[in-house]
Scaffold this motif. Structure first.
Motif, PDB file in Angstrom:
ATOM      1  N   ASN A  69     -14.584 -16.244 -94.205  1.00  0.00           N
ATOM      2  CA  ASN A  69     -15.813 -15.183 -93.687  1.00  0.00           C
ATOM      3  C   ASN A  69     -16.228 -15.431 -92.240  1.00  0.00           C
ATOM      4  O   ASN A  69     -17.026 -14.718 -91.643  1.00  0.00           O
ATOM      5  CB  ASN A  69     -16.358 -14.935 -94.684  1.00  0.00           C
ATOM      6  N   ASP A 285     -25.856 -18.143 -96.936  1.00  0.00           N
ATOM      7  CA  ASP A 285     -25.471 -16.941 -97.372  1.00  0.00           C
ATOM      8  C   ASP A 285     -27.312 -16.120 -97.351  1.00  0.00           C
ATOM      9  O   ASP A 285     -26.698 -15.189 -96.427  1.00  0.00           O
ATOM     10  CB  ASP A 285     -25.602 -16.212 -99.256  1.00  0.00           C
ATOM     11  N   GLU A 291     -22.285 -13.754 -94.320  1.00  0.00           N
ATOM     12  CA  GLU A 291     -21.620 -12.626 -93.677  1.00  0.00           C
ATOM     13  C   GLU A 291     -21.344 -12.476 -92.770  1.00  0.00           C
ATOM     14  O   GLU A 291     -21.847 -12.475 -91.018  1.00  0.00           O
ATOM     15  CB  GLU A 291     -22.813 -11.914 -94.007  1.00  0.00           C
TER      16      GLU A 291
END
Length: 294
Positions: A69, A285, A291
């Motif tokens: 990610n 998170d 993200e």
């Protein structure tokens, strides 16, 4: 520090050959530094430990591309700046981060010199922990923060940071989401980098079972995640670090566990501290570090 638990150094230390580190990249910082002995390894509690490190290295652990990610963590193992718990607080943590899609980079940083013979080194460690227990009779506990020059270790961390930056595209690292995590002495190094480096600026930090004394918070201080157990010999009821971050109006999260002792790594059997890593990933998170930016 009544009720705390000191590490049991009486567990046998067993010499071991240096393990293969095929992905370890020399950082080219420093040299022998008048070290009385060369780098050597031993095993204790089933974990590989390194000492007398004079040449720092960085070992990348990259997640499966399907999971990656872009977030990354520089991991600093602990060991009182006299040895490094490379498995428990380094490689295993890096692999756990990879499972969450996070790239990890284990820093094997330079250490203070220790005795050549393993038996003599064990005596040095026992004396270190006896000194740390000075406050066990109700007297003021010693300041657990480093009391010596950390310029070598800071140089190693900054070199590691630059290496990650130079290879960020190849390694899939978003430098805006590169943080630092350290355990025990590695927690001290994490804080030292945060408060003193002009080139290594972590996006988030996680000093795990490190010193808890008050600090001067940088103006650009990153979000802080702390985990420590009440029965850790470094914990004396002080949460000055948390207060410092809170009063500076910087994001801060504290997990103070009932038990876990010191050096629990990813967890000890039947201890409340075992859930800290899950909490850490949730914290990353919620704060948006897992993200990718649009």
């Amino acid at each position: 520090m009544a009720g705390t638990t000191l590490p049991v150094m009486a567990q046998e230390m067993t010499p071991m050959d240096a393990p293969d580190e095929p992905n370890a990249i020399p950082l080219n910082t420093g040299g022998v530094d008048n070290q009385p002995a060369s780098e050597s390894w031993f095993e204790q509690w089933g974990d590989p430990m390194a000492r007398n490190i004079t040449e720092a290295t960085l070992t990348p652990f990259l997640p499966d591309p399907d999971k990656a990610n872009g977030a990354a963590v520089l991991v600093a193992p602990g060991g009182g700046f006299m040895w490094l718990s490379m498995g428990n607080e380094g490689w295993e943590v890096a692999e756990a981060l990879n499972e969450q899609g996070v790239a990890a980079f284990v820093l094997k940083y330079r250490l203070q010199p220790t005795a050549d013979r393993l038996e003599d080194f064990e005596g040095q460690m026992n004396r270190r922990f006896e000194e740390a227990d000075t406050g066990s009779d109700g007297e003021e506990a010693p300041d657990p923060r480093p009391r010596w020059d950390l310029s070598n270790q800071l140089e190693d961390a900054e070199a590691a940071w630059q290496m990650i930056a130079d290879n960020a595209d190849e390694w899939g690292v978003d430098m805006d989401r590169l943080g630092m995590m350290g355990f025990s002495a590695g927690a001290g190094l994490t804080m030292h980098v945060t408060m003193n480096s002009e080139t290594a600026r972590p996006a988030f930090i996680a000093p795990i079972y490190g010193g808890m004394g008050e600090v001067e918070v940088p103006k650009d201080a990153p979000p802080l995640f702390v985990a420590i157990a009440v029965d850790d010999f470094l914990y004396n009821g002080d949460t000055g670090l948390i207060k410092s971050w809170y009063e500076a109006e910087k994001p801060v999260e504290l997990h103070l566990f009932q038990n876990g002792g010191h050096g629990f790594g990813l967890g000890n059997p039947d201890r409340t501290s075992n859930i800290w890593f899950k909490n850490y990933i949730h914290w990353l998170d919620v704060n948006g570090f897992l993200e990718e930016a649009e």
